[in-house]
Design an enzyme around this catalytic site. Sequence first.
Site, PDB file in Angstrom:
ATOM      1  N   GLU A   1       0.837  -1.206   0.000  1.00  0.00           N
ATOM      2  CA  GLU A   1       0.000   0.000   0.000  1.00  0.00           C
ATOM      3  C   GLU A   1       0.868   1.250   0.000  1.00  0.00           C
ATOM      4  O   GLU A   1       1.811   1.374   0.780  1.00  0.00           O
ATOM      5  CB  GLU A   1      -0.922   0.052   1.214  1.00  0.00           C
ATOM      6  CG  GLU A   1      -1.764   1.326   1.232  1.00  0.00           C
ATOM      7  CD  GLU A   1      -2.547   1.535   2.524  1.00  0.00           C
ATOM      8  OE1 GLU A   1      -3.210   2.592   2.624  1.00  0.00           O
ATOM      9  OE2 GLU A   1      -2.479   0.674   3.401  1.00  0.00           O
TER      10      GLU A   1
ATOM     11  N   ASP B   1       9.259   5.718  15.417  1.00  0.00           N
ATOM     12  CA  ASP B   1       9.067   7.141  15.127  1.00  0.00           C
ATOM     13  C   ASP B   1       9.400   7.949  16.375  1.00  0.00           C
ATOM     14  O   ASP B   1       8.800   7.729  17.436  1.00  0.00           O
ATOM     15  CB  ASP B   1       7.616   7.378  14.692  1.00  0.00           C
ATOM     16  CG  ASP B   1       7.350   8.827  14.303  1.00  0.00           C
ATOM     17  OD1 ASP B   1       8.309   9.623  14.249  1.00  0.00           O
ATOM     18  OD2 ASP B   1       6.177   9.172  14.053  1.00  0.00           O
TER      19      ASP B   1
ATOM     20  N   ASP C   1       9.868  11.935  17.801  1.00  0.00           N
ATOM     21  CA  ASP C   1       9.516  13.321  17.487  1.00  0.00           C
ATOM     22  C   ASP C   1       9.943  14.217  18.635  1.00  0.00           C
ATOM     23  O   ASP C   1       9.660  13.931  19.800  1.00  0.00           O
ATOM     24  CB  ASP C   1       8.010  13.426  17.262  1.00  0.00           C
ATOM     25  CG  ASP C   1       7.616  14.696  16.547  1.00  0.00           C
ATOM     26  OD1 ASP C   1       8.108  15.774  16.938  1.00  0.00           O
ATOM     27  OD2 ASP C   1       6.814  14.626  15.603  1.00  0.00           O
TER      28      ASP C   1
ATOM     29  N   CYS D   1      14.006  25.127  22.405  1.00  0.00           N
ATOM     30  CA  CYS D   1      12.957  25.220  21.390  1.00  0.00           C
ATOM     31  C   CYS D   1      11.704  24.522  21.912  1.00  0.00           C
ATOM     32  O   CYS D   1      11.732  23.845  22.940  1.00  0.00           O
ATOM     33  CB  CYS D   1      13.381  24.556  20.081  1.00  0.00           C
ATOM     34  SG  CYS D   1      14.968  25.107  19.405  1.00  0.00           S
TER      35      CYS D   1
ATOM     36  N   SER E   1      13.059  12.946   9.366  1.00  0.00           N
ATOM     37  CA  SER E   1      11.660  13.148   8.980  1.00  0.00           C
ATOM     38  C   SER E   1      11.424  14.417   8.178  1.00  0.00           C
ATOM     39  O   SER E   1      10.337  14.624   7.660  1.00  0.00           O
ATOM     40  CB  SER E   1      10.770  13.188  10.229  1.00  0.00           C
ATOM     41  OG  SER E   1      10.998  14.386  10.962  1.00  0.00           O
TER      42      SER E   1
END
Length: 550
Positions: free
Chosen positions: A171, A237, A239, A250, A288
């Site tokens: 997919e 993943d 982040d 930040c 990413s």
Amino acid sequence: MPHSESTPEQQEAPARTQLTPTMEDTTLNLGNGGLTDEDLLMADVEDVESPPVVAPAAAIEPPSSAPTTKPASPEEDAPVDIKQETKSEVKLEDLFEGMDSDSDDEFSSKNNNNKDVITGQIPPSSPGPAAPAGSNPDLLRVFYQLLFPWRYYFQWLNHSPQPTPDFKFREFSLWLTGGVVFRFQSYATLDLLRKDVFKHLPERIEIGPIYTANPRDRKTFRNSSAFRPIAKELCFDIDLTDYDDVRTCCDKATICIKCWQFITMAIKVLDVALREDFGYEHIMWVYSGRRGAHAWVCDRKARNLDDHKRKALGNYFSVVKGGEKTGKRVNIRRPLHPHLARSLDILKEHFLTDVLEAQDPWREEDRAEKLLQLLPDIKLRQALKEKWEANPGRSSTAKWGDIDSVAKSIPSVNAKDLLEAKQDIVLEYTYPRLDILVTEQRTHLLKSPFVVHPGTGRVCVPIDTNDLEGFDPLDVPTIGGLVNEIDSDSSGMVKKEGEDEDKKGADWERTSIKPYIDQFRGFVHGLLREEREFVRVKREREEEEGKLDF
């Protein structure tokens, strides 16, 4: 055995527009233009004719208010209003809703002011700022035609130079400018995928699992186990927004080289554990494009893991749990699991330099109060608080040293408890924080390597784990910069009459993306060698069994 028993906190994935439009030249019954599979594999991108670009608004027509007839085939799905779906029957496609990557603000359900995430209709155009470089169709056209590593991309997902079901039944999801998302796309050949990308110029491509059948035909298997995911790379993943409670330089989507060190720490810890604890070899880390990193574990035994085993593996790496306001977020057993002991050895130096010195997380009084709450002895906490109030502005490095010096003067402090508390603090501030659903679920889509982040214009390039400290996310190639490099190179070249175009090499070889594609090529070649060896051993085993049967 996992070092933690509790399951990770489940996170709700944002709603997504999921459409399977009619696209005449992307269905699997199309030919390959007279090219053999080997020709498709070896052809350069320039060899594929680019069809006319279709604007996103023309890709799917908004549903008419007039009654419509039933589509002639499953390939011709009309846009679906999710709110109008019947609830009396669970449909197969509903089982996969929301299983796409949700790590970027642009695509989060919390930030969809310009996207209709229910019906997928493109809202009327209105005056506004120019599209960022990562969504510029002219730049995307050049990027996909001249810079995207199509040959190695196909080999990576296909696991062979010749087309296999690993590619045919995979997919893909294409994200178009304006909020339209094509789910359950599949392609029999590399040529068909490229033609579809050249036609729609997606600002993002996501990769899903390999199914038992063509994803485009999924509705013909409604309520049947005949259509199900059977393989997908094991993915992770990370982040930086998940570190907002510990980074001070930040927050949100903004990053700098200081807070990027949290990603560096995470890669070091996860990469060594995946290799030494689980025996995986083919691990590719990818930037990413904005504020995070993805891991693609491509070993055959990793791809074939079912969701139950993926969940167990995700739980193995679930150490920092709960939200920012849940108090103590690390609660682990003693003696330390070998993975955690090794992780502490890796992280302790980073804690001193990249957390205490670079982030200075406890200089402010309210943040220092959080540190005090993580310590075990009430008298120790009170003594430290009084000392820090008498010395406002004391650095985090000094406060960390105060813990041991003040503890020596308090008889009630248990040295073992204090050591364990300090270990937990180091892990809470440095250990990897994962979007666990990406790891646990095969149906969860993840952003493809080498696409362009639409907000920053940066390319999602592989990260060299042999030089993690040398990787700067703010210095990776951008789509605008790469196109300028091609233009500059072309303007200074004079092609000789009769000169073979192939002799000068692919366009990407003369740009700053070359070292990243070279790294990707080496990774793919290593994976293919293992796949060939697997096929050889399997064939010999079958031949030997055949002799015994005879």
